[in-house]
Design an enzyme around this catalytic site. Structure first.
Site, short mmCIF file in Angstrom:
data_model
loop_
_atom_site.label_atom_id
_atom_site.label_comp_id
_atom_site.label_asym_id
_atom_site.label_seq_id
_atom_site.Cartn_x
_atom_site.Cartn_y
_atom_site.Cartn_z
CB THR A 25 -0.82 0.01 1.32
OG1 THR A 25 -1.61 -1.17 1.37
CG2 THR A 25 -1.72 1.21 1.45
CG LEU A 44 -13.87 -3.23 0.73
CD1 LEU A 44 -14.72 -2.23 1.51
CD2 LEU A 44 -13.34 -2.59 -0.53
CB THR A 70 1.61 -1.10 4.88
OG1 THR A 70 2.76 -1.36 5.66
CG2 THR A 70 1.56 0.37 4.51
#
Ligand code: ASP
Length: 311
Positions: free
Chosen positions: A165, A194, A216
């Site tokens: 990310t 998600l 992350t």
């Protein structure tokens, strides 16, 4: 002022620094930087360079939090859109909602003039299919995509290697502390999955009075622990930044069931401190840091959270 971001931020970190130096609002500065990351094909976890879901479709997630108003905008599983952090910001500014997902997010993007983008790059498409093909029987290959995907979700990839990310946290000239995230999520994820990056409180949280945090790696863990929110709450309760991050780590370490892997926590407080710590990550984790007394941004090494701290 302060800017902290993870290692994937390299294409846009300098841009954000330049804007912060010009006294831009921290959210605008970070979105400008993250937009560069989203366009960079060499960043293999965000935007154009990212990874598709099990069906070979890109579904991007992003979140924005204004720590002064505590307004949030986020988007999840968005198709055909590259600047998803910017889209999350528009959700925050234009709608009475916090989060849009999937086709609704894309519809909103079109309404406000975002182009329809090609988000899947050729290399990701090739790697996606080569890996998937190895898992499928001849019959499944013929029937794809009309096959059961759930059994594949545990075997298809090593999530420690194929996902990441970008997270940015800033305190700007006005002492506003804000957070922005963007990711393609977990490669070969189940469609519609998600992660934590669009989930306020899990993948990101900001409060200008105390600080901000963003995570992350394994969103499946930080969503269960409300990790980012728990750090900012601990700051509010008077704990130091290091103590706040360690408490969140201890909480993650208590998880014994479900999908468990590495997590990296990035955090800043309202008094100019920062901390980046990794938990159960086999590799060395690096991050970007800048504050005005530094000539240039620096790439630094995160501390490894010591499991012996856990009770
Ligand atoms: N946290 C992201 C997610 O769970 C992925 C990552 O940062 O590696 O989607």
């Amino acid at each position: 002022m302060i800017l902290l971001a993870n290692s994937e931020a390299w294409p846009g970190f300098d841009k954000t620094v330049e804007l912060l130096k010009l006294n831009a609002c921290g959210i605008d500065a970070m979105i400008a930087g993250i937009s560069e990351v989203e366009r960079e094909i060499k960043v293999r976890s965000v935007g154009y360079g990212g990874w598709p879901n099990m069906l070979g479709k890109m579904e991007l997630d992003a979140g924005v939090m204004d720590g002064t108003t505590r307004e949030v905008g986020s988007v999840g599983a968005v198709p055909d859109t590259l600047p998803v952090a910017a889209l999350a910001h528009e959700v925050m500014k234009r709608l009475p909602h916090v989060m849009l997902t999937g086709e609704g997010a894309r519809r909103f993007a079109t309404e406000i003039g975002f182009p329809v983008d090609e988000v899947l790059c050729e290399d990701s498409k090739r790697v996606w299919w080569e890996r998937l093909e190895r898992e499928l029987s001849t019959d499944e290959r013929k029937a794809f995509p009309d096959i059961a995907l759930a059994p594949l979700s545990r075997t298809i990839t090593d999530p420690e290697r194929v996902r990441d990310t970008t997270v940015f946290l800033a305190q700007d000239f006005a002492k506003g502390i804000h957070a922005v995230t963007s990711t393609s999520g977990w490669a070969w994820k189940y469609p519609g999955r998600l992660g934590d990056s669009p989930i306020p409180g899990a993948g990101f949280y900001a409060d200008s009075r105390y600080g901000a945090a963003a995570c992350t790696h394994t969103g499946e863990m930080t969503m269960r622990c409300g990790t980012a929110r728990s750090i900012v709450l601990a700051l509010r309760l008077g704990y130091s930044l290091r103590e706040a991050v360690d408490m969140a780590m201890e909480d993650l370490a208590q998880l014994k069931t479900g999908f468990l892997a590495g997590v990296v926590i990035h955090a800043i407080d309202a008094w100019g401190n920062h901390d980046v710590a990794s938990f159960q990550c086999p590799q060395e984790i690096k991050y970007w840091f800048w504050e005005p007394k530094m000539a240039n941004p620096e790439k630094r090494i995160a501390r490894k959270y010591d499991l012996q701290h856990t009770t």
